[in-house]
Design a protein around this motif. Structure first.
Motif, PDB file in Angstrom:
ATOM      1  N   LEU A 190       4.746   2.141   1.049  1.00  0.00           N
ATOM      2  CA  LEU A 190       5.554   1.622   2.162  1.00  0.00           C
ATOM      3  C   LEU A 190       5.449   2.527   3.389  1.00  0.00           C
ATOM      4  O   LEU A 190       5.353   2.038   4.523  1.00  0.00           O
ATOM      5  N   ALA A 192       2.217   2.035   4.974  1.00  0.00           N
ATOM      6  CA  ALA A 192       2.190   0.716   5.622  1.00  0.00           C
ATOM      7  C   ALA A 192       2.846   0.779   7.008  1.00  0.00           C
ATOM      8  O   ALA A 192       2.367   0.159   7.954  1.00  0.00           O
ATOM      9  N   TRP A 196       0.189   2.432   9.241  1.00  0.00           N
ATOM     10  CA  TRP A 196      -1.000   1.600   9.505  1.00  0.00           C
ATOM     11  C   TRP A 196      -0.629   0.372  10.348  1.00  0.00           C
ATOM     12  O   TRP A 196      -1.198   0.126  11.402  1.00  0.00           O
ATOM     13  N   THR A 197       0.367  -0.387   9.874  1.00  0.00           N
ATOM     14  CA  THR A 197       0.696  -1.637  10.574  1.00  0.00           C
ATOM     15  C   THR A 197       1.420  -1.333  11.887  1.00  0.00           C
ATOM     16  O   THR A 197       1.094  -1.922  12.926  1.00  0.00           O
ATOM     17  N   LEU A 220      -4.391   4.814   5.578  1.00  0.00           N
ATOM     18  CA  LEU A 220      -5.145   3.732   4.943  1.00  0.00           C
ATOM     19  C   LEU A 220      -5.651   4.163   3.561  1.00  0.00           C
ATOM     20  O   LEU A 220      -5.605   3.382   2.605  1.00  0.00           O
ATOM     21  N   GLN A 256      -2.830   4.030   1.258  1.00  0.00           N
ATOM     22  CA  GLN A 256      -2.549   2.622   1.025  1.00  0.00           C
ATOM     23  C   GLN A 256      -3.437   2.052  -0.079  1.00  0.00           C
ATOM     24  O   GLN A 256      -2.970   1.349  -0.967  1.00  0.00           O
ATOM     25  N   GLY A 280      -2.093   1.247  -3.613  1.00  0.00           N
ATOM     26  CA  GLY A 280      -2.186  -0.207  -3.791  1.00  0.00           C
ATOM     27  C   GLY A 280      -2.925  -0.567  -5.071  1.00  0.00           C
ATOM     28  O   GLY A 280      -2.482  -1.417  -5.845  1.00  0.00           O
ATOM     29  N   LEU A 281      -4.062   0.121  -5.321  1.00  0.00           N
ATOM     30  CA  LEU A 281      -4.832  -0.164  -6.534  1.00  0.00           C
ATOM     31  C   LEU A 281      -4.013   0.202  -7.771  1.00  0.00           C
ATOM     32  O   LEU A 281      -4.000  -0.524  -8.765  1.00  0.00           O
ATOM     33  N   ILE A 307      -3.258 -10.163  -5.224  1.00  0.00           N
ATOM     34  CA  ILE A 307      -4.165  -9.011  -5.324  1.00  0.00           C
ATOM     35  C   ILE A 307      -5.527  -9.379  -4.712  1.00  0.00           C
ATOM     36  O   ILE A 307      -6.106  -8.608  -3.948  1.00  0.00           O
ATOM     37  N   LYS A 348      -5.236  -9.334  -1.017  1.00  0.00           N
ATOM     38  CA  LYS A 348      -5.181  -7.958  -0.509  1.00  0.00           C
ATOM     39  C   LYS A 348      -6.570  -7.318  -0.520  1.00  0.00           C
ATOM     40  O   LYS A 348      -6.944  -6.626   0.424  1.00  0.00           O
ATOM     41  N   LEU A 349      -7.346  -7.553  -1.582  1.00  0.00           N
ATOM     42  CA  LEU A 349      -8.689  -6.965  -1.640  1.00  0.00           C
ATOM     43  C   LEU A 349      -9.591  -7.589  -0.568  1.00  0.00           C
ATOM     44  O   LEU A 349     -10.413  -6.900   0.039  1.00  0.00           O
ATOM     45  N   LEU A 394      -8.705  -6.053   2.636  1.00  0.00           N
ATOM     46  CA  LEU A 394      -9.232  -4.681   2.665  1.00  0.00           C
ATOM     47  C   LEU A 394     -10.716  -4.691   3.038  1.00  0.00           C
ATOM     48  O   LEU A 394     -11.156  -3.883   3.863  1.00  0.00           O
ATOM     49  N   ALA A 423      -3.429  -6.279   9.267  1.00  0.00           N
ATOM     50  CA  ALA A 423      -2.393  -5.293   8.904  1.00  0.00           C
ATOM     51  C   ALA A 423      -1.055  -6.001   8.672  1.00  0.00           C
ATOM     52  O   ALA A 423      -0.334  -5.688   7.717  1.00  0.00           O
ATOM     53  N   PHE A 435      -1.270  -7.934   5.442  1.00  0.00           N
ATOM     54  CA  PHE A 435      -1.107  -7.019   4.304  1.00  0.00           C
ATOM     55  C   PHE A 435       0.375  -6.892   3.942  1.00  0.00           C
ATOM     56  O   PHE A 435       0.746  -6.919   2.772  1.00  0.00           O
ATOM     57  N   VAL A 436       1.227  -6.726   4.967  1.00  0.00           N
ATOM     58  CA  VAL A 436       2.669  -6.552   4.718  1.00  0.00           C
ATOM     59  C   VAL A 436       3.252  -7.851   4.140  1.00  0.00           C
ATOM     60  O   VAL A 436       4.018  -7.818   3.165  1.00  0.00           O
TER      61      VAL A 436
HETATM   62  C1  HEM Z   1      -2.957  -1.504   5.102  1.00  0.00           C
HETATM   63  C2  HEM Z   1      -2.899  -1.998   3.873  1.00  0.00           C
HETATM   64  C3  HEM Z   1      -1.641  -2.412   3.149  1.00  0.00           C
HETATM   65  C4  HEM Z   1      -0.357  -2.642   3.604  1.00  0.00           C
HETATM   66  C5  HEM Z   1       0.140  -2.536   5.044  1.00  0.00           C
HETATM   67  C6  HEM Z   1       0.450  -2.992   2.457  1.00  0.00           C
HETATM   68  C7  HEM Z   1       1.802  -3.275   2.492  1.00  0.00           C
HETATM   69  C8  HEM Z   1       2.594  -3.584   1.417  1.00  0.00           C
HETATM   70  C9  HEM Z   1       4.027  -3.857   1.437  1.00  0.00           C
HETATM   71  C10 HEM Z   1       4.903  -3.831   2.689  1.00  0.00           C
HETATM   72  C11 HEM Z   1       4.418  -4.119   0.174  1.00  0.00           C
HETATM   73  C12 HEM Z   1       5.817  -4.537  -0.259  1.00  0.00           C
HETATM   74  C13 HEM Z   1       6.431  -3.567  -1.236  1.00  0.00           C
HETATM   75  C14 HEM Z   1       7.761  -4.052  -1.749  1.00  0.00           C
HETATM   76  O1  HEM Z   1       8.013  -5.248  -1.926  1.00  0.00           O
HETATM   77  O2  HEM Z   1       8.628  -3.210  -2.020  1.00  0.00           O
HETATM   78  C15 HEM Z   1       3.250  -4.014  -0.666  1.00  0.00           C
HETATM   79  C16 HEM Z   1       3.236  -4.201  -2.025  1.00  0.00           C
HETATM   80  C17 HEM Z   1       2.124  -4.165  -2.814  1.00  0.00           C
HETATM   81  N1  HEM Z   1       0.822  -3.883  -2.404  1.00  0.00           N
HETATM   82 FE1  HEM Z   1       0.231  -3.395  -0.561  1.00  0.00          FE
HETATM   83  N2  HEM Z   1      -0.363  -2.988   1.332  1.00  0.00           N
HETATM   84  C18 HEM Z   1      -1.639  -2.645   1.717  1.00  0.00           C
HETATM   85  C19 HEM Z   1      -2.743  -2.527   0.908  1.00  0.00           C
HETATM   86  C20 HEM Z   1      -2.776  -2.810  -0.423  1.00  0.00           C
HETATM   87  C21 HEM Z   1      -3.959  -2.783  -1.255  1.00  0.00           C
HETATM   88  C22 HEM Z   1      -5.366  -2.403  -0.796  1.00  0.00           C
HETATM   89  C23 HEM Z   1      -3.578  -3.147  -2.493  1.00  0.00           C
HETATM   90  C24 HEM Z   1      -4.496  -3.273  -3.691  1.00  0.00           C
HETATM   91  C25 HEM Z   1      -4.752  -4.399  -4.237  1.00  0.00           C
HETATM   92  C26 HEM Z   1      -2.150  -3.393  -2.477  1.00  0.00           C
HETATM   93  C27 HEM Z   1      -1.363  -3.771  -3.548  1.00  0.00           C
HETATM   94  C28 HEM Z   1       0.009  -3.961  -3.530  1.00  0.00           C
HETATM   95  C29 HEM Z   1       0.809  -4.286  -4.703  1.00  0.00           C
HETATM   96  C30 HEM Z   1       0.303  -4.469  -6.125  1.00  0.00           C
HETATM   97  C31 HEM Z   1       2.139  -4.409  -4.264  1.00  0.00           C
HETATM   98  C32 HEM Z   1       3.360  -4.756  -5.120  1.00  0.00           C
HETATM   99  C33 HEM Z   1       4.058  -3.478  -5.520  1.00  0.00           C
HETATM  100  C34 HEM Z   1       5.281  -3.735  -6.387  1.00  0.00           C
HETATM  101  O3  HEM Z   1       6.241  -4.349  -5.893  1.00  0.00           O
HETATM  102  O4  HEM Z   1       5.253  -3.268  -7.529  1.00  0.00           O
HETATM  103  N3  HEM Z   1      -1.698  -3.174  -1.180  1.00  0.00           N
HETATM  104  N4  HEM Z   1       2.142  -3.687   0.107  1.00  0.00           N
END
Ligand code: HEM
Length: 148
Positions: free
Chosen positions: A13, A16, A19-20, A58, A61, A65-66, A89, A92-93, A96, A133, A136-137
């Motif tokens: 977070l 994020a 980046w965003t 990044l 992230q 994220g992975l 997922i 998101k990939l 990316l 970006a 992604f959020v």
């Molecule tokens: C600039 C890139 C990224 C941004 C801005 C971003 C942003 C976010 C945000 C705001 C959340 C919400 C978290 C929540 O609900 O509490 C999230 C969750 C998540 N993101 Fe990303 N993300 C990015 C890249 C990635 C990448 C590359 C992956 C890999 C696949 C990824 C996988 C996930 C997963 C699995 C969650 C769920 C986490 C959970 O609630 O357990 N993200 N992301």
């Protein structure tokens, strides 16, 4: 495990916001000023400062994220599109891959010889990367909100 999940999520977070948030400031404040003035230097000064925190953000992230993704779903199911999580997922990939392609092109081809003449090409990199970006959020929030 709970502490590791909390740490990964908080880092995800925090990165994020960098980046965003950074790209929204770039696209809505810095870039319009540079385009209006025809001054590549305005963009260069921002990039030089932002790069120092934006690139680590990044990388954090992607790493967190992975790791978060493997908790949601085993790696073998990431791209099978059989569950809502796999949709999110995969998106998101995809975002990316698009972000990396635009960022590498900007960093290697455009930024080294940025001038008033190449500002519009740079804008056509900044706008899509900012849109990705924000997406992604939204997609990230989708895990909690049951989208996908
Ligand atoms: C600039 C890139 C990224 C941004 C801005 C971003 C942003 C976010 C945000 C705001 C959340 C919400 C978290 C929540 O609900 O509490 C999230 C969750 C998540 N993101 Fe990303 N993300 C990015 C890249 C990635 C990448 C590359 C992956 C890999 C696949 C990824 C996988 C996930 C997963 C699995 C969650 C769920 C986490 C959970 O609630 O357990 N993200 N992301």
């Amino acid at each position: 495990m709970v502490a590791m999940y909390a740490t990964a999520l908080v880092l995800h977070l925090l990165a994020a916001t960098v980046w965003t948030g950074g790209h929204l400031v770039l696209a809505t404040c810095v870039l319009p000023r540079a385009l209006a003035a025809g001054e590549a230097q305005i963009l260069k000064s921002f990039e030089q400062g932002y790069e120092r925190i934006g690139i680590p953000a990044l990388l954090i992230q992607v790493a967190t994220g992975l790791w978060l993704a493997h908790l949601q779903l085993p790696l073998a199911q990431w791209l099978d599109l059989a569950t809502p999580q796999s949709h999110l997922i995969a998106i998101k990939l995809g975002l990316l891959a698009l972000t990396a392609a635009f960022a590498v092109d900007a960093r290697l081809r455009l930024i080294p010889k940025l001038s008033a003449a190449t500002l519009p090409s740079m804008a056509w990199h900044i706008w899509p990367v900012t849109l990705f970006a924000v997406l992604f959020v939204l997609v990230g929030a989708g895990f909690r909100l049951g989208w996908g």
